[in-house]
Scaffold this motif. Structure first.
Motif, PDB file in Angstrom:
ATOM      1  N   ALA A   1       0.535  -1.056  -0.041  1.00  0.00           N
ATOM      2  CA  ALA A   1      -0.229  -0.041   0.027  1.00  0.00           C
ATOM      3  C   ALA A   1       0.728   1.292  -0.419  1.00  0.00           C
ATOM      4  O   ALA A   1       0.476   1.762  -0.691  1.00  0.00           O
ATOM      5  N   LEU A   2       2.444   1.040   0.482  1.00  0.00           N
ATOM      6  CA  LEU A   2       3.133   2.558   0.981  1.00  0.00           C
ATOM      7  C   LEU A   2       3.782   2.593  -0.021  1.00  0.00           C
ATOM      8  O   LEU A   2       4.119   3.680  -0.069  1.00  0.00           O
ATOM      9  N   ILE A   3       4.735   1.622  -0.870  1.00  0.00           N
ATOM     10  CA  ILE A   3       5.438   1.591  -1.216  1.00  0.00           C
ATOM     11  C   ILE A   3       5.719   2.682  -2.611  1.00  0.00           C
ATOM     12  O   ILE A   3       4.865   2.678  -3.455  1.00  0.00           O
ATOM     13  N   GLY A   4       6.477   3.645  -2.581  1.00  0.00           N
ATOM     14  CA  GLY A   4       6.327   5.038  -3.715  1.00  0.00           C
ATOM     15  C   GLY A   4       5.513   5.985  -2.581  1.00  0.00           C
ATOM     16  O   GLY A   4       5.449   7.000  -3.839  1.00  0.00           O
ATOM     17  N   PHE A   5       5.368   5.573  -1.681  1.00  0.00           N
ATOM     18  CA  PHE A   5       3.958   7.806  -1.419  1.00  0.00           C
ATOM     19  C   PHE A   5       5.007   8.511  -0.810  1.00  0.00           C
ATOM     20  O   PHE A   5       6.381   7.787   0.550  1.00  0.00           O
ATOM     21  N   LYS A   6       5.190   9.560  -0.507  1.00  0.00           N
ATOM     22  CA  LYS A   6       4.979  10.509   0.486  1.00  0.00           C
ATOM     23  C   LYS A   6       5.091  11.195   1.346  1.00  0.00           C
ATOM     24  O   LYS A   6       3.504  10.396   2.007  1.00  0.00           O
ATOM     25  N   GLU A   7       5.609  11.165   2.556  1.00  0.00           N
ATOM     26  CA  GLU A   7       5.581  11.472   3.567  1.00  0.00           C
ATOM     27  C   GLU A   7       3.857  12.387   3.821  1.00  0.00           C
ATOM     28  O   GLU A   7       4.113  13.299   2.655  1.00  0.00           O
ATOM     29  N   GLY A   8       2.912  12.692   4.897  1.00  0.00           N
ATOM     30  CA  GLY A   8       2.396  13.343   4.375  1.00  0.00           C
ATOM     31  C   GLY A   8       1.151  13.729   3.471  1.00  0.00           C
ATOM     32  O   GLY A   8      -0.491  13.437   3.583  1.00  0.00           O
ATOM     33  N   ALA A   9       1.143  12.144   2.829  1.00  0.00           N
ATOM     34  CA  ALA A   9      -0.178  11.360   2.115  1.00  0.00           C
ATOM     35  C   ALA A   9      -1.043  10.522   2.682  1.00  0.00           C
ATOM     36  O   ALA A   9      -0.078  10.218   4.174  1.00  0.00           O
ATOM     37  N   THR A  10      -2.137  10.858   2.358  1.00  0.00           N
ATOM     38  CA  THR A  10      -3.069   9.647   3.245  1.00  0.00           C
ATOM     39  C   THR A  10      -3.855   8.790   1.900  1.00  0.00           C
ATOM     40  O   THR A  10      -3.446   9.147   0.732  1.00  0.00           O
ATOM     41  N   VAL A  11      -3.557   7.174   2.074  1.00  0.00           N
ATOM     42  CA  VAL A  11      -3.584   6.285   1.427  1.00  0.00           C
ATOM     43  C   VAL A  11      -4.962   5.476   1.495  1.00  0.00           C
ATOM     44  O   VAL A  11      -5.009   5.308   2.290  1.00  0.00           O
ATOM     45  N   ASP A  12      -5.508   5.247   0.888  1.00  0.00           N
ATOM     46  CA  ASP A  12      -6.991   4.115   1.399  1.00  0.00           C
ATOM     47  C   ASP A  12      -6.636   3.097   0.382  1.00  0.00           C
ATOM     48  O   ASP A  12      -6.180   2.726  -0.710  1.00  0.00           O
ATOM     49  N   TRP A  13      -6.644   1.797   1.441  1.00  0.00           N
ATOM     50  CA  TRP A  13      -5.664   0.239   0.197  1.00  0.00           C
ATOM     51  C   TRP A  13      -6.830  -0.824   1.730  1.00  0.00           C
ATOM     52  O   TRP A  13      -7.263  -0.633   2.831  1.00  0.00           O
ATOM     53  N   GLU A  14      -7.369  -2.147   0.857  1.00  0.00           N
ATOM     54  CA  GLU A  14      -7.607  -3.479   1.424  1.00  0.00           C
ATOM     55  C   GLU A  14      -6.756  -3.883   1.847  1.00  0.00           C
ATOM     56  O   GLU A  14      -6.283  -4.039   1.924  1.00  0.00           O
ATOM     57  N   LEU A  15      -6.514  -3.512   3.248  1.00  0.00           N
ATOM     58  CA  LEU A  15      -5.635  -4.788   4.331  1.00  0.00           C
ATOM     59  C   LEU A  15      -6.142  -5.708   5.267  1.00  0.00           C
ATOM     60  O   LEU A  15      -8.064  -5.518   4.868  1.00  0.00           O
ATOM     61  N   PRO A  16      -5.768  -6.950   5.386  1.00  0.00           N
ATOM     62  CA  PRO A  16      -6.299  -8.188   5.765  1.00  0.00           C
ATOM     63  C   PRO A  16      -7.980  -8.135   6.551  1.00  0.00           C
ATOM     64  O   PRO A  16      -8.982  -8.035   6.674  1.00  0.00           O
ATOM     65  N   GLY A  17      -7.823  -7.019   7.376  1.00  0.00           N
ATOM     66  CA  GLY A  17      -8.661  -6.434   8.210  1.00  0.00           C
ATOM     67  C   GLY A  17      -9.779  -5.861   7.806  1.00  0.00           C
ATOM     68  O   GLY A  17     -11.294  -5.124   8.091  1.00  0.00           O
TER      69      GLY A  17
END
Length: 132
Positions: free
Chosen positions: A95-111
């Motif tokens: 979900a996070l690789i390649g994104f910068k500090e301060g960014a918000t990412v919506d991602w499907e995690l196991p939970g």
């Protein structure tokens, strides 16, 4: 928002993936391959400051109530949750690789679907060897 990946990280991760057995190619590995293919690849010295990459230390906040997690993203053989080292093949890393500090990412995690805010990213500068 398009991830930005160092060329050396791209090559390292692709090499690891190419050497996996079919049984080792999990859903997350497929997602990571998709993310890498979408990513903007840049020379190592052009990666923007504060971008999550291999060997980054990062702090993120997850969901409601907010949970803070501090980890280091590593290649699979170096992963050790007791030392807060998480594999690049883990759902959170994908979900996070390649994104910068301060960014918000919506991602499907196991939970379930989670909103992940990147609070802090620290990357150690690799010094080039100087030969005389």
């Amino acid at each position: 928002m398009k991830p930005i990946v160092k060329e050396s990280d791209y090559k390292t991760i692709k090499n690891i993936i190419n050497n996996l057995t079919p049984a080792q190619k999990t859903r997350e590995v497929g997602q990571l391959m998709d993310e890498l293919d979408l990513a903007k690849k840049v020379p190592d010295n052009k990666i923007p400051k504060g971008t999550i990459q291999l060997n980054s230390h990062f702090e993120v906040e997850l969901g409601q109530p907010t949970q803070t997690i501090k980890m280091k993203m590593v290649i699979p053989k170096d992963a050790d949750l007791a030392q807060n080292k998480i594999s690049v093949f883990s759902p959170l890393s994908v979900a996070l690789i390649g994104f910068k500090e301060g960014a918000t990412v919506d991602w499907e995690l196991p939970g379930g679907l989670r909103k992940i805010k990147i609070v802090k990213v620290t990357n150690q500068v690799q010094k080039e060897m100087v030969t005389k």
